[in-house]
Scaffold this motif. Structure first.
Motif, PDB file in Angstrom:
ATOM      1  N   ASP A 258      -4.645  -0.978  -1.595  1.00  0.00           N
ATOM      2  CA  ASP A 258      -3.286  -1.343  -2.025  1.00  0.00           C
ATOM      3  C   ASP A 258      -2.419  -0.111  -2.243  1.00  0.00           C
ATOM      4  O   ASP A 258      -1.232  -0.108  -1.934  1.00  0.00           O
ATOM      5  CB  ASP A 258      -3.327  -2.168  -3.316  1.00  0.00           C
ATOM      6  CG  ASP A 258      -3.881  -3.567  -3.102  1.00  0.00           C
ATOM      7  OD1 ASP A 258      -3.979  -4.014  -1.938  1.00  0.00           O
ATOM      8  OD2 ASP A 258      -4.230  -4.218  -4.114  1.00  0.00           O
ATOM      9  N   ARG A 259      -3.016   0.927  -2.765  1.00  0.00           N
ATOM     10  CA  ARG A 259      -2.256   2.133  -3.109  1.00  0.00           C
ATOM     11  C   ARG A 259      -1.990   3.022  -1.895  1.00  0.00           C
ATOM     12  O   ARG A 259      -0.930   3.635  -1.791  1.00  0.00           O
ATOM     13  CB  ARG A 259      -3.015   2.920  -4.169  1.00  0.00           C
ATOM     14  CG  ARG A 259      -2.252   4.118  -4.683  1.00  0.00           C
ATOM     15  CD  ARG A 259      -2.971   4.755  -5.837  1.00  0.00           C
ATOM     16  NE  ARG A 259      -2.108   4.693  -7.008  1.00  0.00           N
ATOM     17  CZ  ARG A 259      -2.410   5.215  -8.170  1.00  0.00           C
ATOM     18  NH1 ARG A 259      -3.571   5.783  -8.352  1.00  0.00           N
ATOM     19  NH2 ARG A 259      -1.573   5.151  -9.162  1.00  0.00           N
ATOM     20  N   PHE A 260      -2.941   3.105  -0.961  1.00  0.00           N
ATOM     21  CA  PHE A 260      -2.846   4.103   0.097  1.00  0.00           C
ATOM     22  C   PHE A 260      -2.751   3.564   1.522  1.00  0.00           C
ATOM     23  O   PHE A 260      -2.574   4.347   2.457  1.00  0.00           O
ATOM     24  CB  PHE A 260      -4.047   5.062   0.020  1.00  0.00           C
ATOM     25  CG  PHE A 260      -4.132   5.806  -1.273  1.00  0.00           C
ATOM     26  CD1 PHE A 260      -3.153   6.716  -1.645  1.00  0.00           C
ATOM     27  CD2 PHE A 260      -5.198   5.600  -2.139  1.00  0.00           C
ATOM     28  CE1 PHE A 260      -3.230   7.407  -2.841  1.00  0.00           C
ATOM     29  CE2 PHE A 260      -5.292   6.284  -3.341  1.00  0.00           C
ATOM     30  CZ  PHE A 260      -4.302   7.192  -3.694  1.00  0.00           C
ATOM     31  N   ALA A 261      -2.847   2.266   1.727  1.00  0.00           N
ATOM     32  CA  ALA A 261      -2.842   1.721   3.095  1.00  0.00           C
ATOM     33  C   ALA A 261      -1.557   2.057   3.845  1.00  0.00           C
ATOM     34  O   ALA A 261      -1.597   2.400   5.029  1.00  0.00           O
ATOM     35  CB  ALA A 261      -3.075   0.219   3.083  1.00  0.00           C
ATOM     36  N   SER A 262      -0.423   1.984   3.174  1.00  0.00           N
ATOM     37  CA  SER A 262       0.827   2.279   3.879  1.00  0.00           C
ATOM     38  C   SER A 262       0.887   3.757   4.276  1.00  0.00           C
ATOM     39  O   SER A 262       1.374   4.092   5.365  1.00  0.00           O
ATOM     40  CB  SER A 262       2.044   1.891   3.043  1.00  0.00           C
ATOM     41  OG  SER A 262       2.110   2.656   1.869  1.00  0.00           O
TER      42      SER A 262
END
Length: 196
Positions: A31-35
């Protein structure tokens, strides 16, 4: 008082949770780093499906090898960016080699083939580093740059839009541009050295 070089508590805890095999920790990291991962991979490869595949591969690596992250070496974000860069660049090299090998009548022997590939890798690395820098900079700097670049605002308009003084708007723009100018210095996000 914590040492300046002490890794952030969240990064240490996340690494520990991943090492214990907590699926919820992987979900939080995703959730924190996928983008960030997808954006960096897309910058290097220029292809949505390839960026999706790299994103899956990076998070599989995080899940399977959390011990390769050392919180003392830097933030988790930087390590994940380094893993992403390594995986994406390897895919780019593999893809270009396949294209050369499948080319018509000995295209693999064309002059400059390796130079062209390394040039593509360098350009992709600089673009990925710039993207990383923009995503990592504080929101006030990023917002000022977005107004100036995407909406073509000058520093006066930027100041008015942000509700800050003109001096503050100039300071934010100058600092943001200085940070971006370092993208050419190393060609890859910080920590890309031997991160795996």
């Amino acid at each position: 008082m914590a040492k300046k070089d002490a890794p952030p508590r969240w990064d240490r805890k996340m690494q520990q949770r991943l090492a214990r095999g907590e699926a919820a920790a992987l979900g939080e990291a995703y959730d924190r780093f996928a983008s960030l991962v997808h954006s960096l991979a897309h910058r290097v490869l220029g292809d949505e499906k390839a960026a999706d595949a790299v994103t899956r591969e990076v998070f599989a690596h995080i899940w399977e090898h959390p011990e390769t992250y050392d919180p003392k070496q830097g933030p988790l974000r930087t390590w994940i960016a380094a893993v992403t860069h390594r995986v994406a660049v390897q895919r780019l090299r593999d893809r270009e080699e396949r294209r050369r090998d499948e080319g018509p009548d000995g295209a693999e022997d064309l002059p400059g083939g390796d130079e062209d590939l390394e040039s593509k890798v360098r350009r992709a690395s600089v673009a990925a580093r710039a993207d990383y820098i923009v995503h990592s900079m504080p929101v006030p700097l990023r917002r000022a740059l977005e107004l100036a670049y995407f909406q073509r605002r000058d520093y006066r308009q930027t100041a008015a839009d942000l509700g800050v003084t003109e001096d503050e708007a100039r300071r934010r723009l100058r600092l943001g541009l200085q940070l971006l100018s370092t993208a050419h210095d190393a060609g890859a996000p910080p920590g890309y050295g031997g991160a795996a």
